[in-house]
Write a protein that holds these residues in place. Structure first.
Motif, mmCIF file in Angstrom:
data_model
loop_
_atom_site.group_PDB
_atom_site.id
_atom_site.type_symbol
_atom_site.label_atom_id
_atom_site.label_comp_id
_atom_site.label_asym_id
_atom_site.label_seq_id
_atom_site.Cartn_x
_atom_site.Cartn_y
_atom_site.Cartn_z
ATOM 1 N N MET A 1 -25.317 8.180 42.520
ATOM 2 C CA MET A 1 -25.120 7.336 41.470
ATOM 3 C C MET A 1 -25.139 8.039 40.136
ATOM 4 O O MET A 1 -25.706 9.058 39.881
ATOM 5 C CB MET A 1 -26.164 5.966 41.388
ATOM 6 C CG MET A 1 -25.662 5.007 40.376
ATOM 7 S SD MET A 1 -26.741 3.791 40.305
ATOM 8 C CE MET A 1 -26.519 3.016 41.915
ATOM 9 N N MET A 2 -24.120 7.729 39.139
ATOM 10 C CA MET A 2 -24.072 8.645 37.864
ATOM 11 C C MET A 2 -25.358 8.286 37.116
ATOM 12 O O MET A 2 -25.928 7.201 37.054
ATOM 13 C CB MET A 2 -22.698 7.791 36.986
ATOM 14 C CG MET A 2 -22.632 8.537 35.775
ATOM 15 S SD MET A 2 -23.059 7.587 34.565
ATOM 16 C CE MET A 2 -21.570 6.455 34.278
ATOM 17 N N LYS A 3 -25.824 9.443 36.492
ATOM 18 C CA LYS A 3 -27.031 9.317 35.707
ATOM 19 C C LYS A 3 -26.651 10.295 34.297
ATOM 20 O O LYS A 3 -26.402 11.446 34.612
ATOM 21 C CB LYS A 3 -28.312 9.870 36.272
ATOM 22 C CG LYS A 3 -29.453 9.603 35.868
ATOM 23 C CD LYS A 3 -30.616 9.565 36.761
ATOM 24 C CE LYS A 3 -32.082 9.049 36.238
ATOM 25 N NZ LYS A 3 -33.012 9.256 37.257
ATOM 26 N N LYS A 4 -26.729 9.752 33.226
ATOM 27 C CA LYS A 4 -26.317 10.494 32.094
ATOM 28 C C LYS A 4 -27.550 10.351 31.197
ATOM 29 O O LYS A 4 -28.410 9.392 31.094
ATOM 30 C CB LYS A 4 -25.202 9.928 31.258
ATOM 31 C CG LYS A 4 -23.803 10.221 32.076
ATOM 32 C CD LYS A 4 -23.557 11.608 31.620
ATOM 33 C CE LYS A 4 -22.332 12.069 32.430
ATOM 34 N NZ LYS A 4 -21.879 13.531 32.618
ATOM 35 N N VAL A 5 -27.720 11.292 30.052
ATOM 36 C CA VAL A 5 -29.015 11.146 29.394
ATOM 37 C C VAL A 5 -28.345 11.004 28.083
ATOM 38 O O VAL A 5 -27.509 12.098 27.460
ATOM 39 C CB VAL A 5 -29.720 12.599 29.356
ATOM 40 C CG1 VAL A 5 -30.899 12.756 28.577
ATOM 41 C CG2 VAL A 5 -30.327 12.738 30.783
ATOM 42 N N ILE A 6 -29.105 10.244 27.014
ATOM 43 C CA ILE A 6 -28.617 10.203 25.545
ATOM 44 C C ILE A 6 -30.032 10.526 24.886
ATOM 45 O O ILE A 6 -31.138 10.081 24.977
ATOM 46 C CB ILE A 6 -28.398 8.658 25.220
ATOM 47 C CG1 ILE A 6 -27.024 8.129 26.042
ATOM 48 C CG2 ILE A 6 -28.225 8.359 23.784
ATOM 49 C CD1 ILE A 6 -25.725 8.947 25.524
ATOM 50 N N PRO A 7 -30.002 11.565 23.877
ATOM 51 C CA PRO A 7 -31.000 12.041 23.240
ATOM 52 C C PRO A 7 -31.803 10.861 22.415
ATOM 53 O O PRO A 7 -30.926 10.160 22.000
ATOM 54 C CB PRO A 7 -30.681 13.144 22.580
ATOM 55 C CG PRO A 7 -29.282 13.122 22.368
ATOM 56 C CD PRO A 7 -28.859 12.360 23.430
ATOM 57 N N ASP A 8 -32.845 11.048 21.824
ATOM 58 C CA ASP A 8 -33.752 10.309 20.833
ATOM 59 C C ASP A 8 -32.982 10.950 19.536
ATOM 60 O O ASP A 8 -33.056 12.116 19.131
ATOM 61 C CB ASP A 8 -34.841 10.194 20.865
ATOM 62 C CG ASP A 8 -35.726 9.220 20.091
ATOM 63 O OD1 ASP A 8 -35.404 9.055 18.963
ATOM 64 O OD2 ASP A 8 -36.596 8.590 20.587
ATOM 65 N N PHE A 9 -32.159 10.234 18.683
ATOM 66 C CA PHE A 9 -31.561 10.683 17.554
ATOM 67 C C PHE A 9 -31.968 9.918 16.343
ATOM 68 O O PHE A 9 -31.422 10.133 15.435
ATOM 69 C CB PHE A 9 -30.033 10.421 17.980
ATOM 70 C CG PHE A 9 -29.626 8.755 17.879
ATOM 71 C CD1 PHE A 9 -29.753 7.956 16.734
ATOM 72 C CD2 PHE A 9 -29.125 8.313 19.078
ATOM 73 C CE1 PHE A 9 -29.401 6.723 16.892
ATOM 74 C CE2 PHE A 9 -28.663 7.120 19.253
ATOM 75 C CZ PHE A 9 -29.035 6.020 17.901
ATOM 76 N N GLN A 10 -33.247 9.268 16.495
ATOM 77 C CA GLN A 10 -33.570 8.993 15.190
ATOM 78 C C GLN A 10 -34.180 9.557 14.182
ATOM 79 O O GLN A 10 -33.921 9.253 12.919
ATOM 80 C CB GLN A 10 -34.719 7.827 15.645
ATOM 81 C CG GLN A 10 -34.751 6.516 14.651
ATOM 82 C CD GLN A 10 -34.642 5.367 15.233
ATOM 83 O OE1 GLN A 10 -34.876 5.003 16.460
ATOM 84 N NE2 GLN A 10 -34.165 4.180 14.701
ATOM 85 N N GLU A 11 -34.901 10.739 14.689
ATOM 86 C CA GLU A 11 -35.523 11.355 13.419
ATOM 87 C C GLU A 11 -36.181 10.764 12.593
ATOM 88 O O GLU A 11 -36.204 11.010 11.259
ATOM 89 C CB GLU A 11 -34.377 12.610 12.865
ATOM 90 C CG GLU A 11 -33.624 13.273 13.997
ATOM 91 C CD GLU A 11 -32.576 14.064 13.513
ATOM 92 O OE1 GLU A 11 -32.226 13.943 12.435
ATOM 93 O OE2 GLU A 11 -32.087 14.967 14.092
ATOM 94 N N GLY A 12 -36.969 9.706 12.851
ATOM 95 C CA GLY A 12 -37.847 9.019 11.899
ATOM 96 C C GLY A 12 -37.232 8.039 11.319
ATOM 97 O O GLY A 12 -37.829 7.115 10.550
ATOM 98 N N LYS A 13 -35.798 7.790 11.290
ATOM 99 C CA LYS A 13 -35.337 6.887 10.488
ATOM 100 C C LYS A 13 -34.612 5.912 11.436
ATOM 101 O O LYS A 13 -34.069 6.219 12.299
ATOM 102 C CB LYS A 13 -34.383 7.276 9.310
ATOM 103 C CG LYS A 13 -33.216 8.172 9.887
ATOM 104 C CD LYS A 13 -32.526 8.552 8.346
ATOM 105 C CE LYS A 13 -31.268 9.435 8.997
ATOM 106 N NZ LYS A 13 -31.566 10.884 9.381
ATOM 107 N N ARG A 14 -34.244 4.625 10.921
ATOM 108 C CA ARG A 14 -33.690 3.624 11.722
ATOM 109 C C ARG A 14 -32.328 3.704 11.574
ATOM 110 O O ARG A 14 -31.881 3.748 10.257
ATOM 111 C CB ARG A 14 -34.318 2.144 11.209
ATOM 112 C CG ARG A 14 -33.831 1.316 12.332
ATOM 113 C CD ARG A 14 -34.074 -0.326 11.670
ATOM 114 N NE ARG A 14 -33.104 -1.101 12.310
ATOM 115 C CZ ARG A 14 -33.088 -1.453 13.685
ATOM 116 N NH1 ARG A 14 -34.377 -1.397 14.188
ATOM 117 N NH2 ARG A 14 -32.261 -2.524 14.174
ATOM 118 N N GLU A 15 -31.643 4.157 12.669
ATOM 119 C CA GLU A 15 -30.334 4.402 12.590
ATOM 120 C C GLU A 15 -29.658 3.861 14.064
ATOM 121 O O GLU A 15 -29.828 4.702 15.006
ATOM 122 C CB GLU A 15 -30.003 5.812 12.297
ATOM 123 C CG GLU A 15 -28.532 6.033 12.334
ATOM 124 C CD GLU A 15 -28.314 7.575 11.989
ATOM 125 O OE1 GLU A 15 -27.748 7.787 11.026
ATOM 126 O OE2 GLU A 15 -29.127 8.746 12.505
ATOM 127 N N GLY A 16 -28.883 3.082 13.887
ATOM 128 C CA GLY A 16 -28.397 2.544 15.404
ATOM 129 C C GLY A 16 -27.171 3.221 15.627
ATOM 130 O O GLY A 16 -26.699 3.802 16.878
#
Ligand SMILES: Nc1ncnc2c1ncn2[C@@H]1O[C@H](COP(=O)(O)OP(=O)(O)O)[C@@H](O)[C@H]1O
Ligand SMILES: [Mg+2]
Length: 231
Positions: A1-16
């Motif tokens: 099954m496909m498994k992909k990784v998305i990094p934590d991009f917040q770097e301290g600020k709220r950003e969607g």
């Protein structure tokens, strides 16, 4: 099954919407890779409706579906819609800085025509259908059939439809959506939810439509600031 990784991009600020604010970032690239994989896995049918769920709330369904919808429309040129389907915790309007009404609820209840409920998104080719008026009917009184009816109609307008779906637990809400969609992506927040909870949740969803998982907010070793186009 496909498994992909998305990094934590917040770097301290709220950003969607990192794909809007930092188009060339590592995170944005990861969303493009995720979209390409989903597209490859779902060659059929012509029109695609993909729901994003997770075992519990707060794992990143809204963030992942919104960023996928942005890259799908802007970078891959598909006619795209994103629908808020998270009945208990609808945040899509806020994510895209839109007013709440009208939305899916108003269409289901026959108060608004589908065609006039779509909102213009921040990029070309992207439409948004928020949840709409909070009816106060917290325990959904809608049936799978009513929702299926609307979602079937929606297909005529777009190439790709992303559903920001409810979490798998509690079970009922997601069962309203899963009937209508072509594929389900399960978002997993890195290091937050025990493996057994995820396994149990996926088992109870029991859907052959699950196409893969997204490990969200992973701490990447490759610092985002060193990442750019050109190499
Ligand atoms: N990859 C990510 N990097 C940084 N923050 C994230 C990421 N994904 C989600 N978040 C943050 O985590 C919180 C929960 O995400 P959200 O998408 O609202 O979850 P859900 O829709 O599943 O409840 C939000 O504050 C969001 O900005
Ligand atoms: Mg959400």
């Amino acid at each position: 099954m496909m498994k992909k990784v998305i990094p934590d991009f917040q770097e301290g600020k709220r950003e969607g919407l990192v794909t809007l604010t930092r188009r060339a970032s590592l995170a944005s690239d990861r969303y493009r890779m995720l979209f390409a994989k989903v597209d490859q896995l779902c060659r059929m049918p012509e029109k695609k409706m993909i729901a994003l769920t997770s075992s519990v709330k707060g794992e990143g369904k809204t963030t992942t579906s919104s960023n996928l919808a942005v890259v799908c429309a802007r970078d891959f040129g598909k006619r795209c819609l994103i629908v808020d389907g998270d009945f208990k915790n609808p945040t899509l309007a806020k994510q895209f800085e839109l007013g709440d009404e009208p939305g899916l609820i108003d269409v289901i209840e026959g108060k608004v025509q589908l065609g006039s409920a779509f909102r213009k998104g921040p990029v070309e080719n992207l439409a948004i259908l928020p949840m709409g008026r909070r009816s106060g009917k917290e325990n959904n009184i809608w049936t799978t059939e009513e929702i299926k009816h609307v979602l079937t109609e929606v297909r005529a307008w777009f190439d790709y439809i992303w559903i920001d779906a409810p979490p798998i637990l509690p079970l009922f809400d997601m069962s309203l959506i899963s009937d209508s969609v072509d594929g389900i992506l399960v978002v997993v927040r890195a290091g937050e939810v025990p493996e057994q909870v995820l396994t149990q949740a996926m088992k109870s969803l029991g859907s052959s439509k699950i196409i893969g998982s997204v490990l969200n907010r992973a701490k990447m070793e490759w610092p985002a600031q060193y990442y750019g186009y050109g190499y």
